[in-house]
Enzyme design. Structure first.
Site, PDB file in Angstrom:
ATOM      1  CG  ASN A   1      -0.482  -0.205   2.520  1.00  0.00           C
ATOM      2  OD1 ASN A   1       0.570  -0.796   2.708  1.00  0.00           O
ATOM      3  ND2 ASN A   1      -1.204   0.277   3.507  1.00  0.00           N
TER       4      ASN A   1
ATOM      5  CD  GLU B   1      -5.429  -5.913  -1.602  1.00  0.00           C
ATOM      6  OE1 GLU B   1      -4.929  -4.773  -1.440  1.00  0.00           O
ATOM      7  OE2 GLU B   1      -6.145  -6.465  -0.754  1.00  0.00           O
TER       8      GLU B   1
ATOM      9  CB  CYS C   1     -10.917  -2.624   0.235  1.00  0.00           C
ATOM     10  SG  CYS C   1     -10.319  -1.993  -1.354  1.00  0.00           S
TER      11      CYS C   1
ATOM     12  CB  CYS D   1      -8.653  -4.568  -3.759  1.00  0.00           C
ATOM     13  SG  CYS D   1      -7.574  -3.126  -3.698  1.00  0.00           S
TER      14      CYS D   1
HETATM   15  N1  THU Z   1      -5.311  -1.717   2.514  1.00  0.00           N
HETATM   16  C1  THU Z   1      -4.722  -2.459   1.537  1.00  0.00           C
HETATM   17  O1  THU Z   1      -3.661  -2.090   1.006  1.00  0.00           O
HETATM   18  N2  THU Z   1      -5.331  -3.604   1.157  1.00  0.00           N
HETATM   19  C2  THU Z   1      -6.415  -4.126   1.764  1.00  0.00           C
HETATM   20  O2  THU Z   1      -6.841  -5.201   1.380  1.00  0.00           O
HETATM   21  C3  THU Z   1      -7.067  -3.414   2.871  1.00  0.00           C
HETATM   22  C4  THU Z   1      -6.556  -2.049   3.159  1.00  0.00           C
HETATM   23  C5  THU Z   1      -4.627  -0.483   2.946  1.00  0.00           C
HETATM   24  C6  THU Z   1      -5.253   0.814   2.538  1.00  0.00           C
HETATM   25  C7  THU Z   1      -4.679   1.757   3.571  1.00  0.00           C
HETATM   26  O3  THU Z   1      -3.398   2.192   3.148  1.00  0.00           O
HETATM   27  C8  THU Z   1      -4.513   0.892   4.802  1.00  0.00           C
HETATM   28  O4  THU Z   1      -4.548  -0.448   4.356  1.00  0.00           O
HETATM   29  C9  THU Z   1      -5.577   1.112   5.867  1.00  0.00           C
HETATM   30  O5  THU Z   1      -6.845   1.025   5.313  1.00  0.00           O
END
Ligand code: THU
Length: 142
Positions: free
Chosen positions: A49, A62, A96, A99
């Protein structure tokens, strides 16, 4: 040459997700996430992320991994491992909603999504379980 066994693939995917998680840029949420995709070539494409001071511009792990996959020339997600959270907290860092749809573009209903914590695999879902009755490229064929 024969393919490596499924257990070895899962171990390398989880290790790649762990390495990617360590590279996350998450100064706002302090919630690092790593993702690793096994593409149709057998290669692994990882991403983390990437947050932003303008919060909505942050990118999920993702999405980063899908970008790496496309750049490398693969077009199919055979499996994906997503890792987030603290070791042993038991909570599932499931992709999420956005994604799930991003994965839908390159995956099949039975594509495994391995949800992991730093200690390893917590639970495996299929894409269909996480995104039932989904809209995909086939919906645009007419
Ligand atoms: N996040 C992801 O990278 N993937 C997920 O499947 C869930 C959430 C990140 C987004 C944000 O940077 C942090 O987790 C908190 O929501």
């Amino acid at each position: 040459m024969s393919d490596p066994p499924d257990s070895l693939i899962a171990d390398s995917l989880i290790a790649a997700a762990r390495d990617a998680m360590a590279q996350a840029y998450a100064p706002y949420s302090h919630f690092s996430v790593g993702a690793a995709i096994l593409g149709e070539s057998g290669r692994i494409h990882a991403g983390a992320n990437v947050e932003n001071a303008a919060y909505p511009q942050g990118q999920c792990a993702e999405a980063s991994a899908i970008g790496a996959m496309i750049l490398a020339g693969d077009r199919t997600v055979r499996e994906i491992a997503v890792m987030g959270g603290q070791a042993g907290d038991g909570r599932l860092c499931t992709p999420c909603g956005g994604c799930r749809q991003r994965l839908r573009e390159f995956a099949k209903p039975d594509t495994p999504i391995h949800v992991c914590g730093p200690e390893g695999l917590r639970r495996t879902f299929t894409l269909e379980e996480l995104l039932p009755h989904s809209f995909g490229p086939g919906n645009l064929d007419f």
